[in-house]
Design an enzyme around this catalytic site. Structure first.
Site, PDB file in Angstrom:
ATOM      1  N   ALA A  89       0.836  -1.204   0.000  1.00 15.90           N
ATOM      2  CA  ALA A  89       0.000   0.000   0.000  1.00 15.90           C
ATOM      3  C   ALA A  89       0.867   1.250   0.000  1.00 15.90           C
ATOM      4  O   ALA A  89       1.864   1.339   0.719  1.00 15.90           O
ATOM      5  CB  ALA A  89      -0.915   0.005   1.219  1.00 15.90           C
ATOM      6  N   TYR A 155       7.698  12.098  -1.395  1.00 19.88           N
ATOM      7  CA  TYR A 155       7.648  10.681  -1.764  1.00 19.88           C
ATOM      8  C   TYR A 155       8.998  10.014  -1.527  1.00 19.88           C
ATOM      9  O   TYR A 155       9.076   8.929  -0.947  1.00 19.88           O
ATOM     10  CB  TYR A 155       7.232  10.563  -3.230  1.00 19.88           C
ATOM     11  CG  TYR A 155       6.979   9.148  -3.694  1.00 19.88           C
ATOM     12  CD1 TYR A 155       5.898   8.416  -3.208  1.00 19.88           C
ATOM     13  CD2 TYR A 155       7.803   8.540  -4.643  1.00 19.88           C
ATOM     14  CE1 TYR A 155       5.653   7.123  -3.637  1.00 19.88           C
ATOM     15  CE2 TYR A 155       7.561   7.252  -5.086  1.00 19.88           C
ATOM     16  CZ  TYR A 155       6.493   6.550  -4.582  1.00 19.88           C
ATOM     17  OH  TYR A 155       6.254   5.263  -5.022  1.00 19.88           O
TER      18      TYR A 155
END
Length: 270
Positions: A89, A155
């Site tokens: 995920a 990120y």
């Protein structure tokens, strides 16, 4: 019986891993699929069930510790064991740091909860069962977790953190018979970049990366599964990725220029 948990199992790499695992293991495989979308989970479960796998769908959000631990508790209550945990995920983001306003910076923390803490919480809860089964842990990171890419400060931070955590954990659990495989995909043909955060913390709606040479989700899933089966330490998926990590040690400026080239013109620093 082989019981495998896949987070982010409703779409993209996680869903394709589930389908490929179901096709490879005609009997004795139980897939526990976890994600936020119940309808998408059920659709993937139906596909895997048609290939002979037993499935359990657990709608949940990895950004919530209690839900991560409940996922593991429910798996053990239903099946009594865990043989593999695939921490897949994740959420993407594309925004130049200078474009993020102070009032919006909170989404950096949210991204860290999804990409790092969700994997940490799930792994912590599952570790006793994995030690008992001498099982496998997979962490799906990114090439952005090896080389920082412009516009990917948030990120890259989450993926570098993820890589460091699982590298240290690998050594801790090695003598207990548990393997830890960290996968480093590059650009893969999924919608993760379109759904990722923009500078305001809202869905970007597009990809900021050039995708002409994107890897298919089928190939990416296959490479991760093969690495998991072999209990590889790492799966670095592209030739540029393998080359870049070594050039970074010798000529970091070259790698920075390589990173700039993967961005579309409109996503480059002003």
């Amino acid at each position: 019986m082989n019981v495998t948990i896949i987070t982010g199992g409703s779409d993209g790499i996680g869903a394709e891993m589930a389908r490929q695992l179901a096709a490879r293991h005609k009997d004795g495989l139980t897939l526990v699929l976890a994600a936020r979308s119940p309808d998408k989970l059920q659709a993937v479960a139906a596909q895997c069930g048609g290939l002979g796998a037993r499935t359990l769908c657990v709608p949940m959000d990895v950004a919530e510790e209690a839900q991560c631990r409940a996922l593991v508790d429910r798996t053990l209550a239903e099946f009594g064991r865990i043989d593999a945990l695939v921490n897949n995920a994740g959420m993407s983001a594309q925004a130049l740091f200078e474009d993020v306003k102070a009032e919006d910076l909170h989404w950096y923390e949210t991204l860290m909860k999804i990409n790092l803490w969700g994997a940490v919480w799930c792994t912590h809860a599952a570790l006793p069962a994995l030690k008992e089964s001498r099982g496998r842990i997979v962490a799906v990171s990114s090439l952005s977790g090896l080389v920082g890419v412009p516009g990917r400060t948030a990120y890259s931070a989450t993926k570098f953190a993820m890589s460091g955590f699982f590298e240290a954990l690998r050594t801790e659990v090695k003598l207990r018979g548990v393997s830890v495989t960290t996968a480093y995909p590059g650009v893969v043909t999924t919608q993760i970049r379109h759904r990722g955060y923009n500078a305001q913390g809202r869905p970007l709606g597009m990809s900021g990366l050039k995708e002409e040479d994107a890897m298919s989700v089928e190939e990416c899933a296959r490479l991760i599964i093969e690495g998991m089966d072999r209990r590889d330490r790492e799966v670095v998926m592209t030739a540029k990725g393998k080359l870049g990590r070594f050039i970074k040690l010798l000529a970091p400026g070259v790698v920075e220029n390589m990173a700039l080239k993967v961005l579309k013109d409109e996503a480059r620093p002003h």
